[in-house]
Design a protein around this motif. Structure first.
Motif, PDB file in Angstrom:
ATOM      1  N   TYR A  77       0.829  -1.204   0.000  1.00 50.98           N
ATOM      2  CA  TYR A  77       0.000   0.000   0.000  1.00 50.98           C
ATOM      3  C   TYR A  77       0.863   1.253   0.000  1.00 50.98           C
ATOM      4  CZ  TYR A  77      -3.520   3.473   1.053  1.00 50.98           C
ATOM      5  OH  TYR A  77      -4.325   4.587   0.972  1.00 50.98           O
ATOM      6  N   VAL A  78       1.839   1.329   0.909  1.00 47.69           N
ATOM      7  CA  VAL A  78       2.639   2.557   0.988  1.00 47.69           C
ATOM      8  C   VAL A  78       3.513   2.724  -0.254  1.00 47.69           C
ATOM      9  CG1 VAL A  78       2.597   2.634   3.505  1.00 47.69           C
ATOM     10  CG2 VAL A  78       4.459   1.420   2.355  1.00 47.69           C
ATOM     11  N   GLN A  79       4.016   1.625  -0.810  1.00 47.83           N
ATOM     12  CA  GLN A  79       4.863   1.735  -1.994  1.00 47.83           C
ATOM     13  C   GLN A  79       4.067   2.082  -3.240  1.00 47.83           C
ATOM     14  OE1 GLN A  79       7.219  -1.930  -2.230  1.00 47.83           O
ATOM     15  NE2 GLN A  79       8.877  -0.942  -1.091  1.00 47.83           N
ATOM     16  N   ASN A  80       2.809   1.709  -3.283  1.00 48.76           N
ATOM     17  CA  ASN A  80       1.993   1.959  -4.479  1.00 48.76           C
ATOM     18  C   ASN A  80       1.227   3.273  -4.431  1.00 48.76           C
ATOM     19  OD1 ASN A  80       2.766  -0.512  -5.578  1.00 48.76           O
ATOM     20  ND2 ASN A  80       1.003  -1.606  -4.732  1.00 48.76           N
ATOM     21  N   ASN A  81       1.176   3.925  -3.258  1.00 49.37           N
ATOM     22  CA  ASN A  81       0.299   5.084  -3.126  1.00 49.37           C
ATOM     23  C   ASN A  81       0.988   6.384  -2.717  1.00 49.37           C
ATOM     24  OD1 ASN A  81      -2.749   4.159  -3.394  1.00 49.37           O
ATOM     25  ND2 ASN A  81      -1.676   2.535  -2.281  1.00 49.37           N
ATOM     26  N   TYR A  82       2.278   6.342  -2.372  1.00 51.44           N
ATOM     27  CA  TYR A  82       2.936   7.585  -1.944  1.00 51.44           C
ATOM     28  C   TYR A  82       2.968   8.624  -3.072  1.00 51.44           C
ATOM     29  CZ  TYR A  82       7.177   6.740  -4.654  1.00 51.44           C
ATOM     30  OH  TYR A  82       8.063   6.575  -5.690  1.00 51.44           O
ATOM     31  N   SER A  83       2.965   8.161  -4.317  1.00 55.88           N
ATOM     32  CA  SER A  83       3.056   9.085  -5.454  1.00 55.88           C
ATOM     33  C   SER A  83       1.793   9.932  -5.629  1.00 55.88           C
ATOM     34  CB  SER A  83       3.338   8.311  -6.745  1.00 55.88           C
ATOM     35  OG  SER A  83       2.329   7.352  -6.991  1.00 55.88           O
ATOM     36  N   TYR A  84       0.716   9.611  -4.886  1.00 57.92           N
ATOM     37  CA  TYR A  84      -0.504  10.410  -4.965  1.00 57.92           C
ATOM     38  C   TYR A  84      -0.444  11.650  -4.076  1.00 57.92           C
ATOM     39  CZ  TYR A  84      -2.556   6.512  -7.522  1.00 57.92           C
ATOM     40  OH  TYR A  84      -2.804   5.542  -8.453  1.00 57.92           O
ATOM     41  N   VAL A  85       0.625  11.804  -3.305  1.00 60.76           N
ATOM     42  CA  VAL A  85       0.796  13.023  -2.510  1.00 60.76           C
ATOM     43  C   VAL A  85       0.947  14.203  -3.467  1.00 60.76           C
ATOM     44  CG1 VAL A  85       2.319  14.231  -0.894  1.00 60.76           C
ATOM     45  CG2 VAL A  85       1.793  11.802  -0.548  1.00 60.76           C
ATOM     46  N   TYR A  86       0.195  15.261  -3.229  1.00 62.31           N
ATOM     47  CA  TYR A  86       0.129  16.409  -4.143  1.00 62.31           C
ATOM     48  C   TYR A  86       1.424  17.216  -4.114  1.00 62.31           C
ATOM     49  CZ  TYR A  86      -1.310  20.918  -6.078  1.00 62.31           C
ATOM     50  OH  TYR A  86      -1.380  22.066  -6.808  1.00 62.31           O
ATOM     51  N   VAL A  87       1.924  17.556  -5.309  1.00 59.76           N
ATOM     52  CA  VAL A  87       3.101  18.405  -5.460  1.00 59.76           C
ATOM     53  C   VAL A  87       2.698  19.594  -6.324  1.00 59.76           C
ATOM     54  CG1 VAL A  87       5.521  18.539  -6.139  1.00 59.76           C
ATOM     55  CG2 VAL A  87       4.575  16.347  -5.394  1.00 59.76           C
ATOM     56  N   SER A  88       2.689  20.782  -5.730  1.00 56.41           N
ATOM     57  CA  SER A  88       2.272  21.971  -6.471  1.00 56.41           C
ATOM     58  C   SER A  88       3.360  22.410  -7.447  1.00 56.41           C
ATOM     59  CB  SER A  88       1.971  23.114  -5.500  1.00 56.41           C
ATOM     60  OG  SER A  88       3.168  23.576  -4.898  1.00 56.41           O
ATOM     61  N   ASP A  89       2.995  23.280  -8.364  1.00 55.02           N
ATOM     62  CA  ASP A  89       3.971  23.814  -9.313  1.00 55.02           C
ATOM     63  C   ASP A  89       5.061  24.608  -8.596  1.00 55.02           C
ATOM     64  OD1 ASP A  89       2.792  22.686 -11.521  1.00 55.02           O
ATOM     65  OD2 ASP A  89       1.608  24.461 -12.039  1.00 55.02           O
ATOM     66  N   ASP A  90       4.684  25.319  -7.510  1.00 54.18           N
ATOM     67  CA  ASP A  90       5.677  26.076  -6.747  1.00 54.18           C
ATOM     68  C   ASP A  90       6.724  25.153  -6.134  1.00 54.18           C
ATOM     69  OD1 ASP A  90       4.579  28.508  -7.329  1.00 54.18           O
ATOM     70  OD2 ASP A  90       3.414  28.656  -5.481  1.00 54.18           O
ATOM     71  N   ILE A  91       6.273  24.005  -5.644  1.00 58.92           N
ATOM     72  CA  ILE A  91       7.215  23.045  -5.052  1.00 58.92           C
ATOM     73  C   ILE A  91       8.101  22.434  -6.132  1.00 58.92           C
ATOM     74  CG2 ILE A  91       7.403  20.824  -3.869  1.00 58.92           C
ATOM     75  CD1 ILE A  91       6.657  23.075  -2.006  1.00 58.92           C
ATOM     76  N   LYS A  92       7.520  22.133  -7.285  1.00 55.81           N
ATOM     77  CA  LYS A  92       8.327  21.608  -8.390  1.00 55.81           C
ATOM     78  C   LYS A  92       9.398  22.610  -8.808  1.00 55.81           C
ATOM     79  CE  LYS A  92       4.501  18.821 -10.214  1.00 55.81           C
ATOM     80  NZ  LYS A  92       3.477  18.712 -11.288  1.00 55.81           N
ATOM     81  N   ASP A  93       8.995  23.880  -8.902  1.00 51.39           N
ATOM     82  CA  ASP A  93       9.962  24.920  -9.254  1.00 51.39           C
ATOM     83  C   ASP A  93      11.050  25.040  -8.193  1.00 51.39           C
ATOM     84  OD1 ASP A  93       8.548  25.481 -11.560  1.00 51.39           O
ATOM     85  OD2 ASP A  93       7.426  27.159 -10.677  1.00 51.39           O
ATOM     86  N   TYR A  94      10.667  24.876  -6.933  1.00 52.81           N
ATOM     87  CA  TYR A  94      11.614  24.939  -5.821  1.00 52.81           C
ATOM     88  C   TYR A  94      12.645  23.814  -5.925  1.00 52.81           C
ATOM     89  CZ  TYR A  94      13.126  25.346  -0.901  1.00 52.81           C
ATOM     90  OH  TYR A  94      13.844  25.504   0.252  1.00 52.81           O
ATOM     91  N   ILE A  95      12.179  22.609  -6.215  1.00 56.20           N
ATOM     92  CA  ILE A  95      13.077  21.456  -6.376  1.00 56.20           C
ATOM     93  C   ILE A  95      14.041  21.695  -7.537  1.00 56.20           C
ATOM     94  CG2 ILE A  95      13.144  19.025  -7.072  1.00 56.20           C
ATOM     95  CD1 ILE A  95      10.518  18.653  -5.491  1.00 56.20           C
ATOM     96  N   ILE A  96      13.496  22.165  -8.655  1.00 57.87           N
ATOM     97  CA  ILE A  96      14.335  22.411  -9.833  1.00 57.87           C
ATOM     98  C   ILE A  96      15.366  23.504  -9.550  1.00 57.87           C
ATOM     99  CG2 ILE A  96      14.311  23.265 -12.214  1.00 57.87           C
ATOM    100  CD1 ILE A  96      11.544  21.902 -12.505  1.00 57.87           C
ATOM    101  N   ALA A  97      14.962  24.530  -8.809  1.00 57.68           N
ATOM    102  CA  ALA A  97      15.894  25.621  -8.482  1.00 57.68           C
ATOM    103  C   ALA A  97      17.052  25.119  -7.633  1.00 57.68           C
ATOM    104  CB  ALA A  97      15.143  26.739  -7.753  1.00 57.68           C
ATOM    105  N   ILE A  98      16.755  24.236  -6.690  1.00 57.74           N
ATOM    106  CA  ILE A  98      17.815  23.678  -5.838  1.00 57.74           C
ATOM    107  C   ILE A  98      18.780  22.852  -6.676  1.00 57.74           C
ATOM    108  CG2 ILE A  98      18.284  22.011  -3.986  1.00 57.74           C
ATOM    109  CD1 ILE A  98      15.630  22.930  -2.701  1.00 57.74           C
ATOM    110  N   VAL A  99      18.247  21.971  -7.508  1.00 55.93           N
ATOM    111  CA  VAL A  99      19.095  21.111  -8.330  1.00 55.93           C
ATOM    112  C   VAL A  99      19.896  21.934  -9.331  1.00 55.93           C
ATOM    113  CG1 VAL A  99      19.096  19.258 -10.036  1.00 55.93           C
ATOM    114  CG2 VAL A  99      17.599  19.106  -8.036  1.00 55.93           C
ATOM    115  N   ASP A 100      19.242  22.916  -9.937  1.00 55.59           N
ATOM    116  CA  ASP A 100      19.929  23.766 -10.910  1.00 55.59           C
ATOM    117  C   ASP A 100      21.070  24.552 -10.259  1.00 55.59           C
ATOM    118  OD1 ASP A 100      20.044  24.849 -13.654  1.00 55.59           O
ATOM    119  OD2 ASP A 100      19.502  26.740 -12.691  1.00 55.59           O
ATOM    120  N   ALA A 101      20.881  24.936  -9.008  1.00 54.96           N
ATOM    121  CA  ALA A 101      21.934  25.670  -8.292  1.00 54.96           C
ATOM    122  C   ALA A 101      23.178  24.813  -8.080  1.00 54.96           C
ATOM    123  CB  ALA A 101      21.401  26.183  -6.956  1.00 54.96           C
ATOM    124  N   THR A 102      22.990  23.489  -7.934  1.00 56.52           N
ATOM    125  CA  THR A 102      24.160  22.608  -7.779  1.00 56.52           C
ATOM    126  C   THR A 102      24.968  22.546  -9.072  1.00 56.52           C
ATOM    127  OG1 THR A 102      23.043  20.543  -8.463  1.00 56.52           O
ATOM    128  CG2 THR A 102      22.844  21.193  -6.146  1.00 56.52           C
TER     129      THR A 102
END
Length: 309
Positions: A209-234
């Protein structure tokens, strides 16, 4: 998605492991996140800090078959994957499986093995299968690897190449216990080893259950941009030779989703991203010098998004 199922899963597994490992609840949470995401863990630490006991305790808590592989310079790929041998009684070749066919693998001192043997793990880590003499063998599910490296080991070691490091979902270390925690370790192990009394605390249905359903946690566009900004900074930093790849971005998003879920939320916050950035990204960048806090500095340099949830 039932977030309470993730909270219960985390609590049961963490509490059970903590009967053996003292004072490392936050580290255990991150290992649970890696397990939920189907990733693997690289533990870098001094000897004697409980890496083996942690792996055994987690395998027992999850009711998974467990094998420990001690890597040495003379270990061969077939010692890991298994091999075909000729059975004189049946006059046929038969497959004798190696320890990699277990569900939970402790790959101890991985960097002591030769590159050829290290590469035998690559297919298992990435594809969940091994190929022996042209025959592909699917590994049991769940399949989870905890590999260890000793950072003070200098002689007889073969550093893991960047491509292999990237196969590990997170890299963490346990670190030394505090004085009070070490005293509690002495008290717990005074008469017997508490790991001998551990029992499984979750079943295969809960794991699936946990392995098949964690991907349903909502990720907003702001959070996606935040992740990309961190990775891009590296990638743009003057202190790096090479930054994190898109696989790093994807892993950080998945880790943030799972971390949010085990904390009872069905959406990712910037704090989830911050918490998982160093474990997910630290081994995916090549620095032109040593800086254990590099990822933390990168995260602190990026503006935290503020959004109404």
């Amino acid at each position: 998605m039932e977030t309470q199922a993730f909270v219960d899963f985390r609590k049961k597994v963490n509490d059970n492991i903590s009967k053996v490992i003292v004072g490392k609840e936050k580290i255990i949470d991150k290992i649970i996140v890696a397990f939920i995401c189907g990733g693997h863990v690289l533990l870098e630490d001094m000897p004697g800090l409980g890496k083996t006991k942690l792996a055994k305790a987690m395998a027992m808590s999850l009711n998974c078959s467990f094998k420990r592989i001690q890597f040495t310079p003379d270990i061969m790929p077939s010692d890991i994957t298994g091999l075909y041998f000729y059975n004189q009684k049946t006059s046929e070749f038969e497959f004798r499986g190696g320890p990699i066919l277990s569900q939970f693998i402790l790959a101890d001192e991985l960097n002591r093995a030769t590159p050829r043997t290290q590469s035998a793990l690559l297919e298992a880590l990435e594809e969940g299968q091994v190929t022996v003499e042209g025959n592909t063998i699917k590994l049991k599910s769940p399949f989870f690897v905890v590999a260890t490296q000793n950072p003070v080991e200098q002689f007889g070691t073969f550093p893991l190449p960047e491509a292999q490091l990237d196969r590990f979902f997170i890299r963490i270390s346990l670190g030394y216990p505090t004085v009070s925690e070490e005293k509690e370790v002495l008290d717990r192990f005074l008469l017997n080893d508490p790991i001998s009394e551990l029992k499984p605390v979750v079943n295969i249905e809960e794991i699936e259950y946990v392995q098949n359903n964690y991907s349903y946690v909502y990720v907003s566009d702001d959070i996606k941009d935040y992740i990309i900004a961190i990775v891009d900074a590296t990638r743009k930093s003057d202190f790096t030779i090479a930054g994190a790849s898109p696989r790093g971005s994807l892993s950080l998003m998945k880790a943030s989703q799972a971390f949010a879920a085990i904390n009872g939320r069905d959406f990712v916050t910037p704090e989830d991203v911050k918490e998982m950035s160093a474990p997910v990204l630290s081994h995916r960048v090549i620095l032109n010098g040593e800086d254990d806090l590099f990822i933390e500095k990168v995260v602190n340099s990026i503006k935290t998004p503020h959004e109404e949830l």
